[in-house]
Motif scaffolding. Sequence first.
Motif, short mmCIF file in Angstrom:
data_model
loop_
_atom_site.label_atom_id
_atom_site.label_comp_id
_atom_site.label_asym_id
_atom_site.label_seq_id
_atom_site.Cartn_x
_atom_site.Cartn_y
_atom_site.Cartn_z
N ILE A 31 0.80 -1.00 -0.07
CA ILE A 31 0.21 0.09 0.11
C ILE A 31 0.91 1.22 -0.20
O ILE A 31 1.67 1.49 0.69
N LYS A 32 0.74 2.26 -0.88
CA LYS A 32 1.20 3.60 -1.25
C LYS A 32 0.49 4.67 -0.95
O LYS A 32 1.06 5.52 -0.32
N SER A 33 -0.65 4.46 -1.08
CA SER A 33 -1.62 5.50 -0.75
C SER A 33 -2.99 5.01 -0.40
O SER A 33 -3.56 4.09 -0.85
N MET A 34 -3.37 5.53 0.72
CA MET A 34 -4.80 5.21 1.49
C MET A 34 -5.72 6.54 1.22
O MET A 34 -5.30 7.50 1.57
N ALA A 35 -6.98 6.37 1.06
CA ALA A 35 -8.02 7.50 0.99
C ALA A 35 -9.24 7.23 1.42
O ALA A 35 -9.51 5.77 1.98
N TRP A 36 -9.82 8.01 1.80
CA TRP A 36 -11.50 7.85 2.33
C TRP A 36 -12.39 8.35 1.25
O TRP A 36 -12.14 9.51 0.64
N PHE A 37 -13.40 7.70 1.04
CA PHE A 37 -14.43 8.00 -0.11
C PHE A 37 -15.85 7.90 0.63
O PHE A 37 -15.81 7.19 1.81
N ARG A 38 -16.82 8.53 0.17
CA ARG A 38 -18.11 8.41 0.92
C ARG A 38 -19.10 8.56 -0.10
O ARG A 38 -19.02 8.98 -1.56
N GLN A 39 -20.27 7.84 0.11
CA GLN A 39 -21.23 7.74 -0.94
C GLN A 39 -22.73 7.57 -0.49
O GLN A 39 -22.92 7.01 0.69
N ILE A 40 -23.58 8.24 -0.99
CA ILE A 40 -25.17 8.40 -0.57
C ILE A 40 -25.67 7.69 -1.79
O ILE A 40 -25.25 7.43 -2.67
N PRO A 41 -26.79 6.80 -1.17
CA PRO A 41 -27.46 5.87 -2.09
C PRO A 41 -27.95 6.67 -3.46
O PRO A 41 -28.44 7.91 -3.27
N GLY A 42 -27.65 6.60 -4.69
CA GLY A 42 -28.05 7.14 -5.72
C GLY A 42 -27.16 7.79 -6.39
O GLY A 42 -27.37 8.61 -7.59
N LYS A 43 -26.16 8.32 -5.76
CA LYS A 43 -25.17 9.29 -5.73
C LYS A 43 -23.68 8.61 -6.27
O LYS A 43 -23.49 7.63 -5.68
N LYS A 99 -4.13 2.05 -2.74
CA LYS A 99 -3.63 1.47 -4.03
C LYS A 99 -2.21 1.31 -3.78
O LYS A 99 -1.41 1.86 -2.88
N ASN A 100 -1.58 0.63 -4.83
CA ASN A 100 -0.08 0.62 -4.50
C ASN A 100 0.87 1.28 -5.35
O ASN A 100 1.98 1.15 -5.88
N SER A 101 0.13 2.78 -5.77
CA SER A 101 1.03 3.70 -6.27
C SER A 101 0.86 4.77 -5.41
O SER A 101 -0.09 5.42 -4.84
N ALA A 102 1.92 5.79 -5.51
CA ALA A 102 2.12 6.77 -4.42
C ALA A 102 1.71 8.15 -5.13
O ALA A 102 2.42 9.02 -5.76
N THR A 103 0.14 8.24 -5.29
CA THR A 103 -0.24 9.43 -5.68
C THR A 103 -1.53 10.15 -4.78
O THR A 103 -1.99 9.35 -4.13
N LEU A 104 -1.49 11.41 -4.98
CA LEU A 104 -2.71 12.02 -4.18
C LEU A 104 -4.07 12.06 -5.04
O LEU A 104 -4.68 12.90 -4.92
N SER A 105 -4.09 11.36 -5.91
CA SER A 105 -5.25 11.24 -6.63
C SER A 105 -6.55 11.12 -5.73
O SER A 105 -6.49 10.34 -4.78
N THR A 110 -8.83 4.80 -9.78
CA THR A 110 -7.37 4.60 -9.47
C THR A 110 -7.15 3.76 -8.11
O THR A 110 -5.90 3.43 -8.37
N TYR A 111 -7.99 3.37 -7.41
CA TYR A 111 -7.66 2.60 -6.20
C TYR A 111 -7.97 1.05 -6.46
O TYR A 111 -9.30 0.93 -7.05
N ASN A 112 -7.00 0.18 -5.95
CA ASN A 112 -7.33 -1.12 -6.34
C ASN A 112 -8.07 -1.89 -5.37
O ASN A 112 -8.74 -2.87 -5.74
N PHE A 113 -8.14 -1.22 -4.09
CA PHE A 113 -8.53 -2.13 -3.06
C PHE A 113 -9.64 -1.12 -2.20
O PHE A 113 -9.41 -0.02 -1.95
#
Length: 124
Positions: A31-43, A99-105, A110-113
Amino acid sequence: QVQLVESGGGSVQGGGSLKLSCTGSEYTTRIKSMAWFRQIPGKEREAVAVILTGSGGTRYADSVRGRFAISQDKMKNTVYLQMNSLNPEDTAMYYCAAKNSATLSLMSYTYNFWGQGTQVTVSS
């Protein structure tokens, strides 16, 4: 296969705080980058924040900058999301991604896992 497990979601009143955790297998190797995402149903899934596991560099979505903070504890293979000044618009399922690449995307493709998600509900 990298596995991510989130915890810390729950219900809180507006103005309150929550801290999410995400523990990842192979944190210090693949793991080179970790992120948080969020999702509302339908969006579409929305990026929240990302951290580079090597340098600790971070990037935030405009909607959370100044209220949320992403951090990591390499010894515990864990990334955190401290969420302050929560409002009802922050209500969503929150997902940890890696993801296994170090970017701030902040682009989800772009995220694998991905983790299974943890629900955050903010009441007014």
